[in-house]
Write a protein that holds these residues in place. Structure first.
Motif, short mmCIF file in Angstrom:
data_model
loop_
_atom_site.label_atom_id
_atom_site.label_comp_id
_atom_site.label_asym_id
_atom_site.label_seq_id
_atom_site.Cartn_x
_atom_site.Cartn_y
_atom_site.Cartn_z
N LYS A 105 1.00 -0.96 -0.62
CA LYS A 105 0.58 -0.46 -0.21
C LYS A 105 0.78 1.33 -0.13
O LYS A 105 1.84 1.38 0.97
N ILE A 106 0.75 2.61 -1.35
CA ILE A 106 1.25 3.37 -0.65
C ILE A 106 0.56 4.89 -0.88
O ILE A 106 -1.08 4.49 -1.13
N LEU A 107 1.12 5.71 -0.30
CA LEU A 107 0.40 6.58 0.03
C LEU A 107 -0.08 8.20 -1.01
O LEU A 107 0.41 8.07 -1.97
N PRO A 108 -1.67 7.99 -0.84
CA PRO A 108 -2.05 9.26 -2.22
C PRO A 108 -1.24 10.00 -2.18
O PRO A 108 -0.71 10.71 -0.85
N ASN A 109 -1.21 10.80 -2.98
CA ASN A 109 -1.20 12.14 -2.77
C ASN A 109 -1.50 13.04 -4.07
O ASN A 109 -1.77 14.76 -4.13
N ASP A 110 -3.13 12.55 -4.62
CA ASP A 110 -3.85 13.05 -5.95
C ASP A 110 -4.73 12.21 -5.46
O ASP A 110 -5.59 11.75 -6.30
N GLY A 111 -5.49 13.02 -4.30
CA GLY A 111 -7.12 12.20 -4.29
C GLY A 111 -7.07 10.93 -3.78
O GLY A 111 -6.09 10.40 -3.79
N LYS A 112 -6.86 10.15 -5.14
CA LYS A 112 -7.08 8.66 -4.28
C LYS A 112 -5.97 8.00 -4.96
O LYS A 112 -5.74 6.66 -5.07
N THR A 113 -5.06 8.54 -5.49
CA THR A 113 -4.29 7.92 -6.55
C THR A 113 -2.43 8.90 -6.37
O THR A 113 -2.45 9.71 -4.92
N ILE A 114 -1.71 8.01 -6.80
CA ILE A 114 -0.12 8.22 -6.03
C ILE A 114 0.53 8.24 -6.94
O ILE A 114 0.01 8.02 -8.14
N LEU A 115 0.75 10.43 -7.31
CA LEU A 115 1.00 10.58 -9.00
C LEU A 115 2.96 11.19 -8.53
O LEU A 115 2.88 11.42 -7.60
N ASN A 116 3.68 10.90 -9.66
CA ASN A 116 4.70 11.36 -9.84
C ASN A 116 5.62 10.35 -8.42
O ASN A 116 6.07 11.66 -8.25
N GLY A 117 4.87 9.54 -7.54
CA GLY A 117 6.18 8.39 -6.83
C GLY A 117 5.43 9.68 -5.09
O GLY A 117 6.45 9.27 -4.42
N GLY A 118 4.55 10.14 -5.35
CA GLY A 118 3.90 10.79 -3.75
C GLY A 118 4.36 11.86 -3.39
O GLY A 118 5.39 13.11 -4.44
N LYS A 119 4.21 12.36 -2.34
CA LYS A 119 3.96 13.78 -1.42
C LYS A 119 5.77 14.20 -0.81
O LYS A 119 6.26 14.92 -1.51
N LYS A 120 6.63 12.85 -0.77
CA LYS A 120 7.96 13.01 -0.91
C LYS A 120 8.50 11.88 -2.33
O LYS A 120 9.70 11.76 -1.69
N GLY A 121 8.11 13.21 -3.72
CA GLY A 121 8.84 12.30 -4.88
C GLY A 121 10.02 13.13 -5.06
O GLY A 121 10.31 13.76 -4.01
N PHE A 122 10.99 12.41 -5.99
CA PHE A 122 12.14 12.91 -6.10
C PHE A 122 12.19 14.05 -6.39
O PHE A 122 13.02 15.17 -6.38
N GLY A 123 11.19 15.11 -6.73
CA GLY A 123 11.31 16.15 -7.34
C GLY A 123 10.90 16.93 -6.53
O GLY A 123 11.05 18.95 -6.09
N ASN A 124 10.93 16.34 -5.18
CA ASN A 124 11.04 17.52 -3.71
C ASN A 124 11.66 17.39 -2.40
O ASN A 124 11.96 17.35 -1.57
N VAL A 125 13.00 16.35 -3.11
CA VAL A 125 14.00 16.42 -1.78
C VAL A 125 15.51 16.56 -2.06
O VAL A 125 15.19 17.34 -4.16
N LEU A 126 16.57 17.27 -2.01
CA LEU A 126 17.86 17.35 -1.69
C LEU A 126 18.48 16.56 -2.94
O LEU A 126 18.59 15.28 -2.03
N TRP A 127 19.10 16.51 -3.38
CA TRP A 127 20.04 15.34 -4.72
C TRP A 127 21.46 15.95 -4.45
O TRP A 127 21.73 17.35 -3.80
N ASN A 128 22.46 14.83 -4.18
CA ASN A 128 23.63 15.51 -4.52
C ASN A 128 24.38 15.96 -5.35
O ASN A 128 24.62 15.32 -6.15
N LEU A 129 25.26 16.71 -5.75
CA LEU A 129 25.65 17.59 -6.87
C LEU A 129 27.08 16.28 -6.33
O LEU A 129 28.31 16.67 -5.61
N ILE A 130 26.88 15.11 -7.26
CA ILE A 130 27.96 14.68 -8.06
C ILE A 130 29.77 15.00 -8.75
O ILE A 130 30.52 15.66 -8.37
N GLU A 131 29.36 15.57 -9.46
CA GLU A 131 29.76 16.48 -10.56
C GLU A 131 29.35 17.16 -11.73
O GLU A 131 28.66 17.41 -12.13
N LEU A 132 30.44 18.70 -11.65
CA LEU A 132 30.28 19.86 -12.26
C LEU A 132 31.64 19.73 -13.38
O LEU A 132 31.99 20.01 -13.10
N LYS A 133 31.17 19.31 -14.59
CA LYS A 133 32.30 19.34 -15.67
C LYS A 133 32.16 20.05 -17.15
O LYS A 133 31.22 20.17 -17.10
#
Length: 356
Positions: A105-133
């Motif tokens: 069971k996964i956590l809904p964030n769009d009515g009765k569905t989960i959209l784009n990974g949920g409330k804490k989807g990858f678009g809403n978290v800090l990523w690590n910058l590994i390389e800027l070349k």
């Protein structure tokens, strides 16, 4: 010459203006890359593109993606503008799926569905910058993220890497991920939202569009797949031949939010053009479908420069798997076993040339 065989032949002289070292941050950061014609601002929040500037037919640098000016607006974004989304892009119906004889069971964030990974989807978290070349011919920026077991209800730890490569007229994105310890669904996507006339130019109804697909994934009233595919020929979803988005939108007044099934090894999925700016976009992907969305739900949203975005202010062309594939055995599986690698490439090219 057919739009779907059109070649962008440009003489490119690349001058890189950004140099950087690998860093890991616990706050939102922005990084600007310039390669002659393209100026792209990235952020570690959602590993996203914040702005994308390309010169219009008058030589004026034009920001052609919707977005926000500051951290507060970025964090309040409900639409994942230009972010990397997952663990599973698009919708999963009924907030559940089975994997390895286990029910999740996964956590809904769009009515009765989960959209784009949920409330804490990858678009809403800090990523690590590994390389800027930076080199004389191209620039690269690489982000990584670890999604932990149980996050939003998904099983297993997941390691993800996103590498952007920028040259004078194109952005190539490579997304890879692997499940560390459990089988898990993976469908990670890049959610760029365009207005080729400029993000502040109004709606996209006069844009011309062609999509190299004659099938869509049929949806029910909740935008969940029925399991059937529909032929688009001579319907409001038919973009097999170039036409304005607004022409078809007369028959679909609410707008588009649909996946087009791409032929195997098609490469070039779509071509779009703005007569206002003269900018042409070609989108290539290794994904199985392209999701076409016309920002239907965007209403009175404050964007960059204080511009108020309204419905149809932009459009997205997103390389994805089949939506809700975890609940449809007739669709290609998105379950990746322990150690199996997910990989997807997207290429967006830009030119000042009408493809006709």
């Amino acid at each position: 010459m057919s739009a779907l065989t059109f070649l962008f032949s440009l003489i490119v002289t690349v001058v890189g203006l950004v140099n950087g070292a690998a860093t890991k941050n616990d706050q939102v950061e922005f990084y600007v890359i310039k390669q002659q014609n393209l100026e792209v601002t990235f952020s570690n929040f959602g590993a996203r593109i914040v702005s994308l500037k390309f010169p219009d037919k008058n030589g004026k640098p034009t920001d052609i993606v919707l977005g926000y000016d500051n951290v507060e607006e970025l964090k309040a974004d409900k639409f994942d503008f230009n972010a990397i989304v997952g663990r599973v892009a698009n919708r999963i119906g009924h907030n559940q799926f089975n994997s390895n004889r286990t029910h999740y069971k996964i956590l809904p964030n769009d009515g009765k569905t989960i959209l784009n990974g949920g409330k804490k989807g990858f678009g809403n978290v800090l990523w690590n910058l590994i390389e800027l070349k930076n080199t004389e011919r191209f620039s690269e920026i690489t982000f990584t993220h670890k999604s932990v077991n149980g996050e939003e209800g998904f099983p297993g730890d997941l390691h993800i890497e996103v590498k952007y490569k920028v040259i004078s007229y194109a952005i190539n994105t490579t997304i890879t991920a692997h499940s560390v310890n459990k089988a898990t669904p993976i469908d990670i996507a890049q959610n760029l939202v365009f207005n080729l006339a400029g993000h502040n130019s109004g709606n996209i109804l006069q844009h011309d569009l062609q999509i190299n697909s004659n099938k869509i994934v049929e949806l029910n009233k909740d935008l969940i797949p029925t399991g059937n595919l529909k032929i688009v020929n001579n319907t409001s979803y038919d973009f097999l031949h170039r036409q304005s988005i607004g022409n078809n939108l007369k028959k679909e007044p609410e707008g588009y939010d649909i996946n087009y099934v791409l032929p195997p090894r098609v490469g070039l999925a779509t071509v779009a053009h703005s007569n206002v700016s003269g900018i042409t976009l070609a989108f290539y992907t290794t994904a199985q479908t392209v999701h076409f969305w016309t920002t239907n739900e965007v209403k009175n949203v404050r964007g960059k420069g204080g511009v108020i975005y309204q419905p149809h202010a932009g459009f997205s062309l997103v390389g994805e798997g089949y939506p809700d594939a975890v609940n449809h055995p007739e669709f290609p599986s998105e379950i990746y076993s322990k150690g199996k690698v997910f990989s997807r490439r997207n290429l967006y090219t830009f030119a000042l040339r009408d493809w006709r």
